[in-house]
Write an enzyme that holds these catalytic residues in place. Structure first.
Site, PDB file in Angstrom:
ATOM      1  N   ASP A   1      34.633  49.244  42.977  1.00 35.31           N
ATOM      2  CA  ASP A   1      33.263  49.294  43.485  1.00 35.31           C
ATOM      3  C   ASP A   1      32.362  48.893  42.305  1.00 35.31           C
ATOM      4  OD1 ASP A   1      30.927  49.623  44.893  1.00 35.31           O
ATOM      5  OD2 ASP A   1      31.488  51.551  45.782  1.00 35.31           O
TER       6      ASP A   1
HETATM    7  C1  NOJ Z   1      28.201  49.796  46.011  1.00 36.89           C
HETATM    8  C2  NOJ Z   1      28.711  50.192  47.349  1.00 36.89           C
HETATM    9  O1  NOJ Z   1      29.330  51.454  47.274  1.00 36.89           O
HETATM   10  C3  NOJ Z   1      29.688  49.187  47.949  1.00 36.89           C
HETATM   11  O2  NOJ Z   1      29.970  49.567  49.258  1.00 36.89           O
HETATM   12  C4  NOJ Z   1      29.113  47.806  47.892  1.00 36.89           C
HETATM   13  O3  NOJ Z   1      30.029  46.890  48.452  1.00 36.89           O
HETATM   14  C5  NOJ Z   1      28.780  47.461  46.462  1.00 36.89           C
HETATM   15  N1  NOJ Z   1      27.812  48.418  45.934  1.00 36.89           N
HETATM   16  C6  NOJ Z   1      28.229  46.061  46.306  1.00 36.89           C
HETATM   17  O4  NOJ Z   1      26.941  46.003  46.796  1.00 36.89           O
END
Ligand code: NOJ
Length: 732
Positions: free
Chosen positions: A260
């Site tokens: 993530d």
């Molecule tokens: C953080 C989020 O938890 C995730 O779901 C997302 O894909 C990423 N940011 C990228 O924006």
């Protein structure tokens, strides 16, 4: 067919310029992965170490056209890869469809609609040049009803979540786009998500939180996103148990693990414990870089084996080959392309068929009323503009989705009042509007109306945005903006009140239900851009409501037995989340999991059960998803459903299993099958539930295996988790 022959067949298909979707699906599976991995190995041999480092390291925050980007590797014809949010559409797109959130798709319990939604999503990803679509969401599973991001996923049950994951991944990947199963694992709340540890016991981890990811792996998902939190004390993105032992070994995952965004905490531990790609490649200041040159040094210094770096690249390349992105002709990255096609039809269908009728004393469906009144700030489009709040981080105007990275721009928005006005004009109905949540003056607007439609909401989202004091997770389960008082005020001067709720998750409805004059409650969920149209379809009976809740609506927030935790979460409730808890603790919900009314009636009859299930552990060879025999059908249950009412409708018969007493303490009932039958008046249909070995198994922590317990399994088939119409037994 011998495995070798299948590998050759799959390799031939992958190599040919134009494979059909059907061919690609037929080619998917262990053989397709084997073929993709051998192509990957050949490409890898032509890559320098720097190429390899570039392949696994994002270019840095805000340095490319997508939320995640890697550099092209020209020597092997590998393009700049675009990873883009998200689970309901192309984030930041300006010509894209705002699909319904996962929770709404699940509430339809309609595999065809779920599949179509994901296929269209995949087409829009492809059309905008996105290689990796960051969805679907298999966790948060929703154990905490307040959880900010529950709405991005498919409800508070691993079985329906798993089915929706599988269908979505297959459909996205069938059009040549890599899907991404996220967030792995046990990321159940927004508060402290980047510091807390989710401490989950082995059985609970397997039976609840890992379960949907097993479906994802079984569906050949290209990539998995490791989450921000720690699992049992170790960051998810450097967790050997989660990444190497569970995901790659036990589930046989052949694709790659991407962090993530900024969830990586180390250079070596992340590499050695199973992470394969870092995103966005730097921290959000663009300064701290944990792989890139650092990984290069670690490899040169021997802290990370070269073979590990090769394995990362092979996995990334194999996923790229698997979905056929090597074949050329992939559209150039253009997030602003117009790719909507006719996809809004799916949005309307999902919005409508995911709408749950909770209460109806007969006022619905409406039939050419003389006068209607529409009440509430949430019945009109946000006056500041439908896309005026960044990442939907506000709760103004009609609600279609929650907030955060999993939100998208609306191309248009039909609010309840817009669609009701159109319908009223066609019917010659007088319509009046009170477009604020203030009780001042509302009584004049509603008095004398044949229907006073009050729209209330509850909203939540991702924790980097705080909306009205809610830092992602909801502070409580009440309607926002004094929704209860607004309903009460309306009901003082009108006894034909229809309450419409748009919400990211459960809302306590006791005050509303105890208000005399509230004649119907329509749970609109999160209907995205087709909000008002879907509502009119239901209110006027163009379609009979057929959505069912994918979480429990309790009588009070404390009934759930879970809430947002400060500090580490020890998951003390274990297996007993949502309906599993209400059943176990014998708490009467207000509206149980699986509940939803219709404008017609259905009878259930003729239960048949056939089984070849044998007690004992699954022992098959590991295929994507775990031991092969876990995925084999071992029992089939059928039931006949008849529409005995006067109008066409659809019923969702649900199958719940009760494990025999030889199993360790287990939830009283667990969802293990569902079907959606569309039936004309008087028509009957047969629901067939195929139970796989895994559906009958529990995770034996001592044996470290899935085991079918010996004895009698209770089979319950019903219209909800508590409205059981047919019962029987099967033996193992
Ligand atoms: C953080 C989020 O938890 C995730 O779901 C997302 O894909 C990423 N940011 C990228 O924006």
């Amino acid at each position: 067919m011998a495995l070798q022959k299948l590998v050759l067949l799959a390799a031939a298909m992958l190599a040919r310029a134009e494979t059909t979707i059907e061919e690609r699906q037929a080619a998917a599976g262990p053989e397709a992965w084997a073929a993709a991995h051998s192509q990957a190995a050949a490409a890898l041999a032509r890559m320098s170490q720097q190429d390899k480092i570039n392949m696994v390291t994002g270019v840095g925050w805000d340095k490319g056209p997508c939320v995640g980007n890697t550099s092209p590797i020209n020597s092997i014809g590998y393009p700049q890869i675009c990873l883009q949010d998200g689970p309901l559409g192309i984030r930041f797109g300006t010509g894209v469809t705002a699909f319904t959130p996962g929770i709404q798709a699940a509430s339809t319990w309609d595999i065809e609609l779920i599949r179509q939604r994901a296929r269209y999503l995949g087409e829009e990803a492809r059309g905008t040049g996105v290689h990796v679509l960051l969805g679907p969401v298999g966790g948060a599973l929703g154990k905490i009803p307040h959880g900010g991001r529950n709405w991005e996923g498919f409800g508070a049950d691993p079985y329906i979540t798993g089915i929706a994951m599988k269908e979505s991944i297959e459909a996205i990947q069938s059009v040549g786009v890599q899907a991404n199963a996220k967030h792995y694992i046990a990321n159940e709340q927004e508060l402290n998500r980047e510091t807390m540890s989710s401490n989950v016991d082995d059985r609970t981890l397997h039976e609840l939180y890992l379960w949907p990811f097993a479906d994802a792996v079984h569906a050949n998902v290209a990539s998995v996103m490791c989450s921000y939190n720690k699992l049992n004390g170790t960051w998810a993105c450097e967790n050997d148990k989660a990444l190497n032992q569970l995901l790659k070994k036990e589930l046989g995952f052949q694709g790659y693990v991407v962090s993530d965004w900024n969830a990586q905490h180390s250079t070596n531990a992340a590499a050695n414990n199973g992470m394969d790609m870092t995103m966005p490649g730097s921290d959000f200041n663009g300064r701290n870089i944990l792989w890139g040159p650092q990984l290069n040094n670690a490899v040169n210094g021997g802290q990370v084996q070269r073979s590990r770096l090769d394995d990362m690249c092979k996995r990334i390349l194999a996923a790229w080959y698997l979905v056929g992105q090597n074949k050329g002709g992939y559209p150039a990255i253009n997030i602003r392309a117009n790719v909507q096609d006719n996809h809004k039809e799916n949005v309307r269908a999902v919005a409508r068929d995911g709408t749950v009728l909770l209460k109806n004393d007969g006022i619905l469906p409406l039939s050419k009323p003389k006068k209607i009144a529409v009440v509430g700030s949430h019945s009109v489009v946000n006056p500041k503009g439908m896309n005026s709040c960044v990442d939907k981080g506000c709760n103004e105007g009609a609600l279609g989705m929650g907030w955060g990275s999993g939100s998208v721009n609306y191309p248009y928005f039909v609010a309840p009042y817009d669609a009701l006005r159109t319908r009223a004009q066609a019917d010659g109905t007088q319509i009046s509007l009170h477009s604020s949540d203030s009780t001042n003056g509302v009584q004049n607007v509603v008095s004398g109306a044949d229907a006073a439609i009050v729209v209330v909401t509850a909203n939540s989202g991702e924790g980097y945005i705080t909306v009205e004091g809610n830092a992602g997770d909801r502070n409580n389960l009440d309607p926002w903006h004094n929704g209860n008082q607004l309903v009460q005020a309306v009901a003082q001067s009108n006894k034909n009140v229809i309450v419409v709720v748009h919400s990211t998750g459960p809302v306590i409805l006791e005050t509303i239900l105890n208000t005399p004059g509230v004649r119907a409650v329509v749970w609109g969920g999160l209907p995205s851009q087709e909000n008002g149209n879907a509502l009119v379809d239901i209110l006027y009976g163009l379609v009979s409501p057929s959505g069912k809740l994918v979480y429990t609506i309790g009588k009070s927030a404390s009934d759930y037995g879970t809430s947002v935790i400060r500090g580490d979460d020890n998951f003390r409730e274990g297996l007993f989340i949502d309906y599993r808890h209400f059943d176990q603790a014998r708490i009467e919900p207000r509206f149980e999991f699986g509940f939803g009314l219709s404008y017609t009636n259905f009878t259930f009859s003729d239960l048949t059960i056939s089984s070849t299930a044998t007690a004992g552990p699954a022992k098959g060879q590991t295929i994507p998803g775990g031991p092969a025999d876990l995925w084999e059908t071992v029992a089939t249950v059928t039931a006949v459903i008849k529409n005995t009412g006067a109008v066409a409708g659809a019923e969702v018969p649900q199958l719940y299993l009760t494990l025999p007493s030889s199993a360790p303490a287990s939830p009283p009932k667990q969802l293990r099958g569902f079907a959606k039958l569309k039936l004309a008046p008087g028509e009957s249909g047969t629901a067939t539930f195929n139970l796989r070995r895994r559906d009958l198994s529990f995770w034996d922590t001592r044996a470290q295996q899935w085991v079918v317990p010996a004895g009698d399994f209770g089979v319950s088939v019903g219209a909800s988790s508590r409205d059981i119409r047919l019962t029987g037994m099967l033996k193992a």
